[in-house]
Design a protein around this motif. Structure first.
Motif, short mmCIF file in Angstrom:
data_model
loop_
_atom_site.label_atom_id
_atom_site.label_comp_id
_atom_site.label_asym_id
_atom_site.label_seq_id
_atom_site.Cartn_x
_atom_site.Cartn_y
_atom_site.Cartn_z
N PRO A 143 -103.08 68.66 38.04
CA PRO A 143 -102.03 69.64 38.36
C PRO A 143 -102.64 70.94 38.91
O PRO A 143 -103.82 71.18 38.73
N PRO A 144 -101.83 71.76 39.56
CA PRO A 144 -102.34 73.04 40.04
C PRO A 144 -102.88 73.89 38.89
O PRO A 144 -102.37 73.84 37.77
N ASN A 145 -103.92 74.65 39.18
CA ASN A 145 -104.52 75.60 38.23
C ASN A 145 -104.98 74.94 36.93
O ASN A 145 -104.87 75.53 35.85
N ALA A 146 -105.53 73.74 37.03
CA ALA A 146 -105.98 73.01 35.84
C ALA A 146 -107.48 73.23 35.62
O ALA A 146 -108.28 73.12 36.55
N ASP A 147 -107.84 73.54 34.39
CA ASP A 147 -109.24 73.56 33.99
C ASP A 147 -109.67 72.10 33.81
O ASP A 147 -108.88 71.26 33.39
N LEU A 148 -110.92 71.80 34.14
CA LEU A 148 -111.40 70.43 34.08
C LEU A 148 -112.61 70.31 33.17
O LEU A 148 -113.41 71.24 33.05
N THR A 149 -112.75 69.15 32.53
CA THR A 149 -113.91 68.85 31.69
C THR A 149 -114.52 67.55 32.19
O THR A 149 -113.81 66.59 32.46
N PHE A 150 -115.85 67.55 32.33
CA PHE A 150 -116.56 66.36 32.77
C PHE A 150 -117.64 66.00 31.77
O PHE A 150 -118.30 66.88 31.22
N GLU A 151 -117.81 64.71 31.55
CA GLU A 151 -118.98 64.20 30.85
C GLU A 151 -119.85 63.61 31.95
O GLU A 151 -119.40 62.74 32.70
N VAL A 152 -121.09 64.10 32.06
CA VAL A 152 -121.94 63.75 33.19
C VAL A 152 -123.30 63.28 32.71
O VAL A 152 -123.90 63.89 31.83
N THR A 153 -123.79 62.19 33.29
CA THR A 153 -125.18 61.74 33.11
C THR A 153 -125.83 61.78 34.48
O THR A 153 -125.33 61.15 35.42
N LEU A 154 -126.91 62.52 34.60
CA LEU A 154 -127.63 62.66 35.87
C LEU A 154 -128.78 61.66 35.90
O LEU A 154 -129.72 61.76 35.13
N HIS A 155 -128.68 60.66 36.78
CA HIS A 155 -129.69 59.59 36.85
C HIS A 155 -130.82 59.89 37.82
O HIS A 155 -131.96 59.54 37.56
N GLU A 156 -130.50 60.52 38.95
CA GLU A 156 -131.53 60.71 39.98
C GLU A 156 -131.20 61.92 40.84
O GLU A 156 -130.02 62.23 41.06
N ILE A 157 -132.24 62.59 41.31
CA ILE A 157 -132.11 63.72 42.23
C ILE A 157 -132.95 63.39 43.45
O ILE A 157 -134.10 62.98 43.32
N MET A 158 -132.41 63.58 44.65
CA MET A 158 -133.15 63.32 45.88
C MET A 158 -132.96 64.46 46.87
O MET A 158 -131.86 65.01 46.98
N SER A 159 -134.03 64.77 47.59
CA SER A 159 -133.93 65.71 48.70
C SER A 159 -133.34 64.98 49.90
O SER A 159 -133.34 63.74 49.93
#
Length: 198
Positions: A143-159
């Motif tokens: 919905p408009p103006n909604a705060d969001l929550t994420f559960e995140v797992t970072l597997h890899e970073i690449m240039s």
């Protein structure tokens, strides 16, 4: 006319004057802090569940993440898709998770990713101003103006260079895997091998 009795003023103690000025300074500092807190810019809150290692992503990085996005009431509005079937020959070249370029995500998610490390698990709270604000994508359950929550797992970073190198490797391998154009059914459609010379 009667003269009004005048009461002489007592000299002010130096310690009292210092206390007065300290009180004024402390009061001004508290008022400034309250005003800053009320008018402060929105910011992302990143809570580390499991610490990662190594460097953080950079503004031009690409990442592979698993994520679940939720609204304040716990409704899941988005999540990374499950890993599909990947040919064995290239499975090691494609990290787990969904591919994202930091330049292509909402500002709050980008700000959160910049604070993460490879292998880490995080809970991220993004205020509406740094998410979709008053204009979420059309057809979105956000919905408009909604705060969001994420559960995140970072597997890899690449240039960007690493992404290009990895794509070149994948393309080279997959081009060798594909049957030649016009060949049907593999060996059955292939020309017979020449007979050995006698």
């Amino acid at each position: 006319m009667a003269e009004v009795t005048r009461v002489p003023l007592q000299p002010t103690d130096k310690g009292s004057l210092i206390k007065f000025f300290l009180g004024v300074i402390v009061g001004a500092a508290l008022a400034g802090a309250v005003a800053w807190y009320i008018a402060r810019p929105a910011s992302v809150d990143v809570e580390t569940i499991t610490a990662g290692t190594g460097e953080n992503p950079k503004e031009d990085s690409a990442v592979f993440v698993d994520y679940v996005g939720k609204l304040d009431d716990g409704t899941v509005f988005d999540q990374s898709p499950p890993r599909g079937d990947i040919p064995e020959q290239i499975a090691d070249l494609i990290p787990q998770g969904s591919y994202m370029e930091l330049a292509g995500v909402v500002p709050g998610f980008r700000e959160a990713l910049l604070q993460m490390q490879k292998g880490g698990r995080y809970t991220v709270h993004i205020p509406a101003e740094l998410a979709y604000g008053a204009n979420p994508p059309a057809g979105s359950p956000v919905p408009p103006n909604a705060d969001l929550t994420f559960e995140v797992t970072l597997h890899e970073i690449m240039s960007p260079q690493q992404v290009q190198e990895r794509l070149a490797q994948i393309n080279a391998i997959t081009s060798q895997m594909a049957p030649p154009e016009g060949a049907e059914g593999g060996a059955e459609g292939a020309a017979p091998a020449p007979a050995p010379a006698e």
